[in-house]
Enzyme design. Structure first.
Site, PDB file in Angstrom:
ATOM      1  N   GLU A   1      -9.198  -9.611   3.817  1.00 42.05           N
ATOM      2  CA  GLU A   1      -9.520  -8.218   3.476  1.00 42.05           C
ATOM      3  C   GLU A   1     -10.824  -8.140   2.682  1.00 42.05           C
ATOM      4  OE1 GLU A   1      -6.368  -5.929   1.648  1.00 42.05           O
ATOM      5  OE2 GLU A   1      -7.691  -4.218   1.296  1.00 42.05           O
TER       6      GLU A   1
ATOM      7  N   SER B   1       0.834  -1.209   0.000  1.00 45.15           N
ATOM      8  CA  SER B   1       0.000   0.000   0.000  1.00 45.15           C
ATOM      9  C   SER B   1       0.863   1.251   0.000  1.00 45.15           C
ATOM     10  CB  SER B   1      -0.923   0.006   1.229  1.00 45.15           C
ATOM     11  OG  SER B   1      -0.190  -0.254   2.411  1.00 45.15           O
TER      12      SER B   1
ATOM     13  N   LYS C   1       4.462 -11.492   2.950  1.00 47.14           N
ATOM     14  CA  LYS C   1       3.027 -11.685   2.676  1.00 47.14           C
ATOM     15  C   LYS C   1       2.835 -11.769   1.175  1.00 47.14           C
ATOM     16  CE  LYS C   1      -0.187  -8.321   3.274  1.00 47.14           C
ATOM     17  NZ  LYS C   1      -0.655  -8.174   1.866  1.00 47.14           N
TER      18      LYS C   1
ATOM     19  N   ASP D   1       5.488  -7.061   2.387  1.00 45.28           N
ATOM     20  CA  ASP D   1       4.664  -7.489   1.263  1.00 45.28           C
ATOM     21  C   ASP D   1       5.550  -7.781   0.075  1.00 45.28           C
ATOM     22  OD1 ASP D   1       1.914  -7.820   1.236  1.00 45.28           O
ATOM     23  OD2 ASP D   1       1.514  -5.659   1.242  1.00 45.28           O
TER      24      ASP D   1
HETATM   25  O1  KIV Z   1      -0.428  -3.408   1.592  1.00 42.95           O
HETATM   26  C1  KIV Z   1      -1.083  -3.370   2.646  1.00 42.95           C
HETATM   27  O2  KIV Z   1      -1.092  -2.374   3.373  1.00 42.95           O
HETATM   28  C2  KIV Z   1      -1.853  -4.540   3.024  1.00 42.95           C
HETATM   29  C3  KIV Z   1      -2.745  -4.408   4.210  1.00 42.95           C
HETATM   30  C4  KIV Z   1      -3.912  -3.634   3.859  1.00 42.95           C
HETATM   31  C5  KIV Z   1      -3.092  -5.714   4.781  1.00 42.95           C
HETATM   32  O3  KIV Z   1      -1.788  -5.525   2.374  1.00 42.95           O
END
Ligand code: KIV
Length: 299
Positions: free
Chosen positions: A198, A61, A129, A99
């Site tokens: 989500e 994000s 993730k 991520d």
């Molecule tokens: O990228 C992000 O911030 C996310 C969260 C919303 C879980 O994947």
């Protein structure tokens, strides 16, 4: 050099006990909620960690809230590594997860493992993730056997924005719910340590949470998950957009920063900043010498 660079460190004397995936798992078993937030830089990661949040996600994000892109797709592995390192340097207690950005785990299993290894080796991430369900199970197994804890991400997966036709709540039909349940079990069986759920109905997240043995962390998935995560910039109103229904703003950083910057601009324009008390001074004898004609001539 800024004044802040003159300051001495205000590190707390005793080191906090680090959170582990075992302590997170115990929280699920004992029904204690798991707290998670995103962070992307040293200062905010320090605040989030010192506030006692269990898990800090360097989310992709950041493409939107830090870099200003319209979606998460453009951010690169190198950019994610850069931010993960900054967060890693700040955090003493929370788990730091990163991520994997879009494109970094879609080409081949070997390429995906190599990219995940970079997050651990070069940036100090403790987990990665990845978005997606059963189709990612083989990758989750490979990463797990490479000793990299994996957090799955189901439901509204922002990297699938084009396939989903926008950011839409997922899991609203019986078939979609069955698929989500199948995905959750597949990721758990493959070794995932946690699932982000989500953008799905509360009832669906509750059912997944009850069925899987690993913790679920919800965002826009209702209160029945084992924990909650929000994007830091949403939490403090720094996104310059209408917040989603699931966002609760706990502060107004935009107003705070705007007032500070406008106050500074006003003071500089009115010569009210800096004051004499905010200036360095010569020792009296040197100041007196500065006033003598000889010194003035040399200058
Ligand atoms: O990228 C992000 O911030 C996310 C969260 C919303 C879980 O994947």
């Amino acid at each position: 050099m800024s004044i802040s660079q003159f300051r001495t460190s205000d590190e707390p004397a005793s080191a906090p006990v680090p959170v582990t995936f075992q302590t997170i798992q115990e929280k699920k078993q004992t029904g204690r909620p798991i707290t998670a937030l995103t962070a992307y830089d040293y200062a905010t990661a320090r605040l989030v960690d010192e506030a006692g949040i269990d898990l800090i996600l360097v989310g992709d994000s950041l493409a939107m809230v830090v870099m200003g892109y319209d979606n998460t797709l453009p951010v690169t592995v190198d950019e994610m590594l850069h931010h993960t390192r900054a967060v890693r340097r700040a955090v003493r207690r929370a788990i730091v997860a990163a991520d994997m950005p879009w494109g970094s785990y879609h080409l081949s299993l070997d390429n995906a493992v190599a990219n995940a290894v970079r997050f651990v080796k070069e940036a100090g991430a403790q987990a990665v993730k990845i978005e997606g369900g059963a189709s990612r199970a083989e990758l989750v197994e490979r990463l797990t056997s490479a000793e990299i804890p994996v957090i799955g991400h189901l439901g509204l997966t922002p990297q699938s924005v084009h396939r989903m036709g926008g950011y839409k709540v997922q899991g609203k039909s019986a078939a979609a719910i069955n698929e989500l349940l199948h995905d959750a079990h597949a990721l758990e069986s493959a070794g995932a340590v946690m699932l982000v759920l989500e953008g799905m109905p509360r009832e669906v997240a509750a059912r997944i949470t009850a069925e899987v043995g690993i913790p679920t962390i919800g965002i826009g998935a209702g209160p029945d998950c084992d924990g909650q995560i929000l994007v830091f910039h949403d939490l403090v109103n720094l996104t310059f957009s209408q917040p989603a229904k699931f966002v609760r703003q706990y502060g107004d950083a935009a107003a705070l920063f705007r007032n500070a910057v406008e106050g500074y601009r006003r003071d500089v324009e009115e010569r009210a900043f800096p004051a004499d008390s905010e200036s360095y001074h010569l020792p009296k004898d040197v100041a007196a010498a500065l006033e003598t004609p000889v010194l003035r001539q040399k200058a």
